[in-house]
Design a protein around this motif. Structure first.
Motif, mmCIF file in Angstrom:
data_model
loop_
_atom_site.group_PDB
_atom_site.id
_atom_site.type_symbol
_atom_site.label_atom_id
_atom_site.label_comp_id
_atom_site.label_asym_id
_atom_site.label_seq_id
_atom_site.Cartn_x
_atom_site.Cartn_y
_atom_site.Cartn_z
ATOM 1 N N SER A 39 0.825 -1.213 0.000
ATOM 2 C CA SER A 39 0.000 0.000 0.000
ATOM 3 C C SER A 39 0.859 1.264 0.000
ATOM 4 O O SER A 39 0.396 2.331 -0.423
ATOM 5 C CB SER A 39 -0.953 0.001 1.198
ATOM 6 O OG SER A 39 -0.245 -0.022 2.418
ATOM 7 N N SER A 42 1.181 3.220 -3.265
ATOM 8 C CA SER A 42 0.226 4.248 -3.675
ATOM 9 C C SER A 42 0.749 5.643 -3.345
ATOM 10 O O SER A 42 0.520 6.597 -4.095
ATOM 11 C CB SER A 42 -1.141 4.003 -3.005
ATOM 12 O OG SER A 42 -1.078 4.212 -1.604
ATOM 13 N N TYR A 45 3.551 6.414 -5.860
ATOM 14 C CA TYR A 45 3.034 6.888 -7.142
ATOM 15 C C TYR A 45 2.378 8.269 -7.027
ATOM 16 O O TYR A 45 2.174 8.939 -8.038
ATOM 17 C CB TYR A 45 1.990 5.916 -7.710
ATOM 18 C CG TYR A 45 2.467 4.507 -7.906
ATOM 19 C CD1 TYR A 45 3.773 4.228 -8.313
ATOM 20 C CD2 TYR A 45 1.615 3.434 -7.684
ATOM 21 C CE1 TYR A 45 4.203 2.925 -8.481
ATOM 22 C CE2 TYR A 45 2.038 2.124 -7.855
ATOM 23 C CZ TYR A 45 3.336 1.874 -8.251
ATOM 24 O OH TYR A 45 3.754 0.583 -8.417
ATOM 25 N N THR A 47 -0.713 8.588 -5.372
ATOM 26 C CA THR A 47 -2.163 8.363 -5.311
ATOM 27 C C THR A 47 -2.498 7.530 -4.079
ATOM 28 O O THR A 47 -2.890 6.368 -4.188
ATOM 29 C CB THR A 47 -2.659 7.637 -6.579
ATOM 30 O OG1 THR A 47 -1.906 6.414 -6.742
ATOM 31 C CG2 THR A 47 -2.489 8.508 -7.812
ATOM 32 N N PRO A 48 -2.342 8.089 -2.868
ATOM 33 C CA PRO A 48 -2.527 7.297 -1.648
ATOM 34 C C PRO A 48 -3.912 6.686 -1.548
ATOM 35 O O PRO A 48 -4.911 7.349 -1.831
ATOM 36 C CB PRO A 48 -2.278 8.319 -0.533
ATOM 37 C CG PRO A 48 -2.527 9.652 -1.162
ATOM 38 C CD PRO A 48 -2.081 9.504 -2.594
ATOM 39 N N ILE A 49 -3.967 5.412 -1.141
ATOM 40 C CA ILE A 49 -5.249 4.715 -1.062
ATOM 41 C C ILE A 49 -6.034 5.098 0.174
ATOM 42 O O ILE A 49 -7.245 4.885 0.230
ATOM 43 C CB ILE A 49 -5.055 3.187 -1.113
ATOM 44 C CG1 ILE A 49 -4.135 2.723 0.021
ATOM 45 C CG2 ILE A 49 -4.527 2.748 -2.457
ATOM 46 C CD1 ILE A 49 -4.047 1.233 0.158
ATOM 47 N N GLY A 56 0.460 11.893 -0.488
ATOM 48 C CA GLY A 56 0.939 11.732 -1.854
ATOM 49 C C GLY A 56 1.726 12.913 -2.366
ATOM 50 O O GLY A 56 2.104 12.948 -3.534
ATOM 51 N N GLU A 266 -5.770 -5.154 -2.014
ATOM 52 C CA GLU A 266 -6.437 -3.892 -2.343
ATOM 53 C C GLU A 266 -6.852 -3.873 -3.806
ATOM 54 O O GLU A 266 -6.099 -4.287 -4.693
ATOM 55 C CB GLU A 266 -5.498 -2.709 -2.070
ATOM 56 C CG GLU A 266 -5.157 -2.507 -0.605
ATOM 57 C CD GLU A 266 -6.283 -1.839 0.174
ATOM 58 O OE1 GLU A 266 -7.307 -1.469 -0.449
ATOM 59 O OE2 GLU A 266 -6.136 -1.677 1.400
ATOM 60 N N ARG A 268 -9.712 -1.601 -6.646
ATOM 61 C CA ARG A 268 -10.713 -0.544 -6.827
ATOM 62 C C ARG A 268 -11.923 -1.019 -7.625
ATOM 63 O O ARG A 268 -13.011 -0.451 -7.501
ATOM 64 C CB ARG A 268 -10.087 0.670 -7.502
ATOM 65 C CG ARG A 268 -8.984 1.316 -6.654
ATOM 66 C CD ARG A 268 -8.708 2.743 -7.095
ATOM 67 N NE ARG A 268 -7.616 3.336 -6.309
ATOM 68 C CZ ARG A 268 -7.770 3.945 -5.147
ATOM 69 N NH1 ARG A 268 -8.975 4.033 -4.618
ATOM 70 N NH2 ARG A 268 -6.744 4.469 -4.509
#
Length: 342
Positions: A39, A42, A45, A47-49, A56, A266, A268
């Motif tokens: 995790s 994210s 990148y 784009t934190p989940i 981020g 995880e 989406r």
């Protein structure tokens, strides 16, 4: 102190930050181990989940799986003392709602995540609320404590919830660090474990951790193989740790009638057929996400009493100065569980 910052777009920097000061109900911990989790990618990148935008954009120190030694306590701290060995429970809740009082602090409507919303453990020191300190017995290393705070604890909770025990067959899809932890916990509970992945060296790791059978789903039909290994019944419990549609659907298809499926990886979006895959099999389907803080003592006892080799989940150690290489290698799956050590 040195701290890792992830500004997004796969950038990693190690910066100097002021030593944090604990508040009245907080403690200051000298970090001894902090693990990288999938995790965290994210944040890597941008784009934190979970958490706010700060995670981020490089304003929050990452690292939600950390352990170390308490070096200073706030003036209202009553149960934790200097010198205690602790690991961090990642969910910071209000402490008073029904979810916090039952131990599920990650379900609190006001919750914040260590390493996403507030500074985490990828630094020389970190601060935690006293109630988030998980006592770490001397029998367990800091490296073990760090990985137990997420994947080991999460697998303990979900498998306990689904009644994994001797006489049952558990199929695990996705042999990354979380899937490998699922193998260890399934075997500790006495179950027969089947491991599924697309990478041979991960399946070899699963075998070394105790998996009774392994299946490479690129060269074999995993669902058909699982049914062949279970007298056509299917697995009593299927756990998807892959987070991809193929693994999720295979978990539903491979589960026995009246069986159970846990989605842990995880994801989406995916497409399933509820009528054929769930309703007409009377499946129990759950989401597996972390563990209530009240179960920590159970998790510790299981690991110590059964001598579960949780450190075998770790493939690489890095220093904090090697953070850029550590995140790159983890992102490229050149490592399994990777841990910063001090």
């Amino acid at each position: 102190m040195k701290a890792v910052i992830l500004p997004g777009d796969k950038r990693v920097t190690v910066v100097e930050r002021e030593l944090p000061k604990p508040g009245p109900h907080e403690v200051l911990v000298r970090t001894r181990a902090s693990a990288i989790c999938r995790s965290d990618m994210s944040i890597y990148y941008g784009t934190p989940i979970v958490g706010g935008e700060g995670a981020g954009q490089g304003s929050v120190i990452p690292g939600h799986e950390a352990a170390g030694e308490v070096v200073k306590v706030g003036n209202a701290v009553t149960h934790v003392k200097e010198g205690d060995r602790v690991a961090g429970y990642l969910a910071l809740g209000c402490g008073f709602c029904e979810y916090c009082l039952s131990g599920y602090m990650m379900l609190c409507n006001q919750w914040k995540c260590f390493g996403f919303d507030v500074h985490g453990g990828d630094a020389d020191y970190f601060v935690l609320p006293e109630r988030n300190c998980l006592q770490l017995p001397d029998e367990l290393s800091f490296r073990a404590g760090a990985v137990m705070t997420d994947m080991v604890g999460s697998q303990y909770h979900v498998q306990k919830q689904l009644g994994v025990a001797g006489g049952k067959t558990v199929a695990v899809f996705g042999m990354g660090p979380m899937g490998s932890a699922a193998v260890l916990i399934g075997k500790a509970f006495g179950a027969r474990v089947i491991a599924v992945d697309v990478i041979d060296h991960r399946l070899e790791q699963a075998s070394s951790l105790g998996a009774d059978a392994v299946i490479n789903s690129t060269t074999a039909d995993a669902v058909r193989q699982i049914r062949a290994l279970t007298q056509s019944r299917g697995a009593d419990v299927c756990i998807d740790c892959s987070g991809n549609p193929a693994g999720q659907n295979s978990a539903l298809d491979a589960a026995a009638k009246l069986g159970a499926v846990a989605f842990v990886g995880e994801s989406r979006a995916t497409q399933i057929n509820p009528s054929d895959q769930m309703l007409r099999k009377l499946l129990t389907v759950v989401g597996g996400w972390y563990f209530p803080i009240s179960e920590w003592e159970e998790i510790v006892r299981l690991v110590i009493d059964q001598k579960i080799p949780v450190e075998k989940l770790i493939s690489h150690d890095f220093s904090i100065d090697q953070a850029e290489e550590a995140f790159r290698a983890f992102d490229q799956r050149e490592t399994e569980k990777a841990v910063f050590v001090w």
